[in-house]
Write a protein that holds these residues in place. Sequence first.
Motif, PDB file in Angstrom:
ATOM      1  N   LEU A  95      -3.552   1.509   1.067  1.00 21.57           N
ATOM      2  CA  LEU A  95      -4.842   1.986   0.555  1.00 21.57           C
ATOM      3  C   LEU A  95      -5.000   3.494   0.695  1.00 21.57           C
ATOM      4  O   LEU A  95      -5.692   4.131  -0.100  1.00 21.57           O
ATOM      5  CB  LEU A  95      -6.001   1.299   1.286  1.00 21.57           C
ATOM      6  N   GLU A  96      -4.365   4.081   1.714  1.00 17.99           N
ATOM      7  CA  GLU A  96      -4.529   5.509   1.990  1.00 17.99           C
ATOM      8  C   GLU A  96      -3.369   6.343   1.452  1.00 17.99           C
ATOM      9  O   GLU A  96      -3.193   7.503   1.840  1.00 17.99           O
ATOM     10  CB  GLU A  96      -4.661   5.728   3.503  1.00 17.99           C
ATOM     11  N   PHE A  97      -2.580   5.789   0.572  1.00 21.67           N
ATOM     12  CA  PHE A  97      -1.354   6.421   0.098  1.00 21.67           C
ATOM     13  C   PHE A  97      -1.594   7.791  -0.531  1.00 21.67           C
ATOM     14  O   PHE A  97      -0.780   8.701  -0.389  1.00 21.67           O
ATOM     15  CB  PHE A  97      -0.678   5.487  -0.909  1.00 21.67           C
ATOM     16  N   LEU A  98      -2.720   7.967  -1.216  1.00 18.12           N
ATOM     17  CA  LEU A  98      -3.003   9.213  -1.919  1.00 18.12           C
ATOM     18  C   LEU A  98      -3.791  10.214  -1.074  1.00 18.12           C
ATOM     19  O   LEU A  98      -4.177  11.278  -1.559  1.00 18.12           O
ATOM     20  CB  LEU A  98      -3.784   8.926  -3.202  1.00 18.12           C
ATOM     21  N   GLY A  99      -4.016   9.860   0.191  1.00 23.15           N
ATOM     22  CA  GLY A  99      -4.803  10.729   1.050  1.00 23.15           C
ATOM     23  C   GLY A  99      -6.290  10.484   0.937  1.00 23.15           C
ATOM     24  O   GLY A  99      -7.082  11.079   1.668  1.00 23.15           O
ATOM     25  N   SER A 100      -6.678   9.654  -0.003  1.00 20.96           N
ATOM     26  CA  SER A 100      -8.057   9.178  -0.170  1.00 20.96           C
ATOM     27  C   SER A 100      -7.988   7.669  -0.312  1.00 20.96           C
ATOM     28  O   SER A 100      -7.051   7.140  -0.913  1.00 20.96           O
ATOM     29  CB  SER A 100      -8.709   9.781  -1.424  1.00 20.96           C
ATOM     30  N   SER A 101      -8.958   6.964   0.210  1.00 22.56           N
ATOM     31  CA  SER A 101      -8.920   5.512   0.174  1.00 22.56           C
ATOM     32  C   SER A 101      -9.079   5.001  -1.259  1.00 22.56           C
ATOM     33  O   SER A 101     -10.035   5.350  -1.952  1.00 22.56           O
ATOM     34  CB  SER A 101     -10.027   4.926   1.049  1.00 22.56           C
ATOM     35  N   VAL A 102      -8.125   4.197  -1.695  1.00 23.91           N
ATOM     36  CA  VAL A 102      -8.174   3.551  -3.011  1.00 23.91           C
ATOM     37  C   VAL A 102      -7.981   2.057  -2.764  1.00 23.91           C
ATOM     38  O   VAL A 102      -6.862   1.578  -2.593  1.00 23.91           O
ATOM     39  CB  VAL A 102      -7.089   4.088  -3.966  1.00 23.91           C
ATOM     40  N   ALA A 103      -9.096   1.328  -2.702  1.00 27.10           N
ATOM     41  CA  ALA A 103      -9.076  -0.075  -2.285  1.00 27.10           C
ATOM     42  C   ALA A 103      -8.537  -0.992  -3.364  1.00 27.10           C
ATOM     43  O   ALA A 103      -8.446  -0.630  -4.550  1.00 27.10           O
ATOM     44  CB  ALA A 103     -10.485  -0.514  -1.885  1.00 27.10           C
TER      45      ALA A 103
END
Length: 280
Positions: free
Chosen positions: A19-27
Amino acid sequence: MSTDTDLANAPIDRSGYDLEFLGSSVALPVLDAEALHDAVLWEGSNVIPYTHFSLSLSKSRRLARWVAWNIDGAAIKRLSRSGIDFAKDSRLPEEFQSGNELYQGNRLDRGHIARRADLVWGEAAEAQQANEDSFFYTNIVPQMDDFNQSSQEGIWGQLENALYEQVDVEDLKVSVFGGPVFQPGDQVYRGVGLPSEYWKLIVFKEGGVLKARAFLLTQDLDQLRVALAFDEFRVYQVSVGELSQRTDLEFAESIQIADVLMAIRAEVRAPLSAVGDIEW
């Protein structure tokens, strides 16, 4: 001919979609009550983890409702698929998976939802495990064999590549969601409803800003009753809101905020004719 084999006991820990792969949470997408009741559970959860991807599997459709995966473009490995068979996941009930019995003796191809090329990154053993995991039938959907030779494969199959070519993607990291669109009127073949639409949602950062772009692929099933032949494939760029309506999935607020482009689009849209038509 590929056979159903057991790859479930490989040594690499499967942590799934990050979920945190991009440095921002993308659920992950959220299922509505009906879809949740229909979901195959693994250790009490409807989210089934693999190497670099996770998915939710439908009991009634015997296909994934959605697949979510991370791509680290800076760590991609060039690995062969030689010697890897398609396989049912032995962690899950076999009766909820569509295996080789669906694809034998017809023109149906096994189409990856999460592309193998997207998943093979990281350390050597990790990349190889992702390579093998991509061939679980839970990540596979039925597509007509002529789709792979159609002009639309040049668009649909290259969306992620086109992003890297046209956008300065932050850290070369991308998160992708995709799957079939389940419809009541889908033609049933060998006990499996064959989807007539597929969707993909690509999330990335550019200049520190989170962006989301959604796409829909439609197939004409009119000839299916006679000869198992699809007529034509069309790829459209759509809004996250429209995608949510079609799939009955609720996408994260961060994704909805990141989808600002489509609000200005005309109500009637022409299909994409080339990757250059995509608005990133």
